[in-house]
Scaffold this active site. Structure first.
Site, PDB file in Angstrom:
ATOM      1  N   LYS A   1       0.842  -1.209   0.000  1.00  0.00           N
ATOM      2  CA  LYS A   1       0.000   0.000   0.000  1.00  0.00           C
ATOM      3  C   LYS A   1       0.873   1.254   0.000  1.00  0.00           C
ATOM      4  O   LYS A   1       1.923   1.280   0.661  1.00  0.00           O
ATOM      5  CB  LYS A   1      -0.909  -0.035   1.239  1.00  0.00           C
ATOM      6  CG  LYS A   1      -1.987   1.038   1.289  1.00  0.00           C
ATOM      7  CD  LYS A   1      -2.880   0.828   2.512  1.00  0.00           C
ATOM      8  CE  LYS A   1      -4.001   1.861   2.599  1.00  0.00           C
ATOM      9  NZ  LYS A   1      -4.870   1.644   3.777  1.00  0.00           N
TER      10      LYS A   1
ATOM     11  N   SER B   1      -9.834   1.406   3.035  1.00  0.00           N
ATOM     12  CA  SER B   1      -9.033   2.243   2.171  1.00  0.00           C
ATOM     13  C   SER B   1      -7.967   1.484   1.379  1.00  0.00           C
ATOM     14  O   SER B   1      -7.458   2.023   0.404  1.00  0.00           O
ATOM     15  CB  SER B   1      -8.342   3.319   3.004  1.00  0.00           C
ATOM     16  OG  SER B   1      -7.453   2.724   3.925  1.00  0.00           O
TER      17      SER B   1
ATOM     18  N   SER C   1      -9.851  -1.111   7.133  1.00  0.00           N
ATOM     19  CA  SER C   1      -9.360  -0.910   5.773  1.00  0.00           C
ATOM     20  C   SER C   1      -8.695  -2.106   5.102  1.00  0.00           C
ATOM     21  O   SER C   1      -8.362  -2.031   3.924  1.00  0.00           O
ATOM     22  CB  SER C   1      -8.378   0.257   5.732  1.00  0.00           C
ATOM     23  OG  SER C   1      -9.083   1.459   5.714  1.00  0.00           O
TER      24      SER C   1
HETATM   25  N1  GLN Z   1     -13.195   3.405   6.513  1.00  0.00           N
HETATM   26  C1  GLN Z   1     -12.599   3.831   7.750  1.00  0.00           C
HETATM   27  C2  GLN Z   1     -12.267   5.299   7.671  1.00  0.00           C
HETATM   28  O1  GLN Z   1     -12.575   5.902   6.682  1.00  0.00           O
HETATM   29  C3  GLN Z   1     -11.415   3.013   8.072  1.00  0.00           C
HETATM   30  C4  GLN Z   1     -10.204   3.441   7.369  1.00  0.00           C
HETATM   31  C5  GLN Z   1      -9.003   2.634   7.727  1.00  0.00           C
HETATM   32  O2  GLN Z   1      -9.097   1.576   8.339  1.00  0.00           O
HETATM   33  N2  GLN Z   1      -7.860   3.172   7.365  1.00  0.00           N
HETATM   34  O3  GLN Z   1     -11.718   5.865   8.577  1.00  0.00           O
END
Ligand code: GLN
Length: 464
Positions: free
Chosen positions: A55, A130, A154
């Site tokens: 990532k 994400s 994410s």
């Molecule tokens: N979808 C969650 C957020 O927008 C989790 C994001 C993540 O785990 N980085 O914060």
């Protein structure tokens, strides 16, 4: 893996990327020189020649690390994250950096400054986020494993939406050194695998204490592959029934219920449990995560590194223009929200209250694990939604995380396992949440499940 194998991986990454946009960079030169170097060495290495995608918020020396943001659009990291250097030492070959929601804020990949990655099961749909790019790189068959990051789901949510395995380890299990900070008390590096066995091999290499991250734990790292085929007969799986109600799509409920029956048929014992504070998870998460983000993202000021706006008049104007032009809408929303909940007068009402409820969420889990070995819930309330469907409705987007955030708040490990397809052929994931440091058990349960109830279908867009 030989040079030709790595070339094949790079070729398929390049061929699929115009359709899927899962890679922000494909590191051909680096990968080819690495495979040459590792092939020449004679000592045995656990991941010799294993191609892996990483990532783009995990630092890779000399390579771009953009966090999916314009503000780091041309930033190259000066050092490797500890997870990356451990992978390198084990002989793995990094083939590219993957697309993501900007600074890991999002559940769909749509907040990436470089356009969203697409779901290989239906490219009109989101892959989740994400870490969507990493999920797609694995689901589309380019690589078997990829690193992602987790703050509130994410890795698990995109794993579910893309039909692959995803692991968020216990907080402190994998060093965060070199993982660009979003919310430091929640952040963790996570692992995607085509199967849990693929992920186990990676975890065995990258887990463990790192003097460069004081929050990394000095807890022994087992060989996760060794126990992965153990019998799961008699394991107690707790099911919090109150989480199977409102907001859960019928087809997801059905598939997750089937996964419970399947675990029962494998000899697991199913018990009812309560997690009374779980329903506050989203509210608590979006206070704590934004508060920490507002502080962590203060460093992007146009002075030290990254993007700097042009045509500014004086220091203050430079800060403002740089942040105005460098950050996208979702990141700005979080900085504003996080600054608000920390401001004097609101701190007690929001931030410190959220911290107290966070402790109650954690206590829920501690209580529950007195009576069971793992907790089963859906990973995501829905299957992959259409690109654009929720992008104007932050609250609808935040509700995607309803089943995942509480494990991050508590710090416990959790996995998502593919458990079926919807009527229109979209993957569904079932989640197992474990007690602290129980990754070996979660991987074992996932592996036994995958071997007995494989998904059995491949996405529409698949390498080969
Ligand atoms: N979808 C969650 C957020 O927008 C989790 C994001 C993540 O785990 N980085 O914060």
């Amino acid at each position: 893996m030989m040079i030709e194998d790595i070339e094949r991986v790079l070729d398929s990454a390049e061929r699929l990327n115009p359709q899927l946009n899962s890679f922000l960079s494909i590191e051909r030169e680096h990968a080819l020189s690495r495979i040459e170097a590792v092939s020449a060495q004679t000592q045995p290495r656990p991941l010799l020649g294993t191609p892996i995608a990483v990532k783009d918020n995990i630092c890779t020396k000399g390579m771009q690390t953009t966090c999916g943001s314009r503000i780091l659009g041309n930033y190259k990291a000066h050092y490797d994250a500890t997870a990356v250097s451990r992978l390198n030492d084990a002989g793995a070959i990094l083939v590219g950096k993957t697309n993501m929601d900007e600074f890991a804020m999002g559940s769909s990949n749509e907040s990436s400054a470089f356009g969203p990655a697409k779901n290989p099961w239906d490219p009109e749909r989101v892959p989740g986020g994400s870490s969507g790019g990493s999920a797609v790189a694995v689901a589309s068959g380019v690589v078997r494993v990829a690193l992602g990051s987790e703050t509130g789901g994410s890795v698990r949510q995109p794993a579910a939406l893309c039909g692959i395995f995803g692991l968020k380890p216990t907080y402190g299990r994998i060093s965060r050194y070199g993982l660009v900070a979003f919310a430091s008390s929640l952040d963790a590096i996570g692992i995607f695998g085509l199967t849990s066995l693929d992920a186990a091999a990676i975890l065995s290499v990258i887990a463990g204490r790192d003097p460069l991250d004081t929050t990394s734990a000095d807890v022994p790292v087992p060989d996760y592959e060794q126990t992965i085929n153990d019998d799961i007969k008699g394991k107690r799986i707790g099911v919090p029934r109150e989480l199977f109600g409102e907001g859960l799509e019928d087809e997801v409920r059905h598939a997750v219920e089937t996964s419970i029956d399947n675990f029962r048929s494998l000899g697991a014992e199913i018990v009812d449990i309560d997690l009374p504070y779980a329903r506050y998870g989203i509210a608590v998460y979006y206070i704590i995560a934004t508060a920490e983000a507002s502080s962590n993202l203060a460093r992007y000021d146009g002075v030290r590194y990254g993007f700097r706006a042009e045509g500014q008049h004086g220091l203050r104007d430079m800060y403002m223009k740089t942040r105005e032009e460098g950050f996208g809408a979702e990141v700005k929303r979080r900085i504003v929200l996080g600054t608000y909940v920390l401001s004097s007068g609101y701190y007690d009402a929001y931030y410190s209250k959220a911290q107290k409820v966070r402790a109650l969420v954690k206590a829920d889990y501690e209580r529950a694990f007195n009576g069971c070995d793992a907790i089963l819930t859906p990973t995501s309330p829905s299957t992959a939604f259409k690109i654009g469907e929720k992008s104007d409705d932050p609250l609808a987007m935040y509700l995607n995380d309803i089943y995942t955030v509480s494990a991050n708040l508590a710090g416990v490990p959790a996995v998502s396992i593919p458990c079926g397809l919807s009527g229109n052929g979209l993957p569904i994931g079932t989640q197992l949440i474990g007690n602290f440091w129980s990754e070996a058990l979660l991987l074992n349960m996932a592996n036994v499940y995958e071997n007995n109830f494989p998904l059995g279908e491949k996405p529409l867009i698949f390498a080969e």
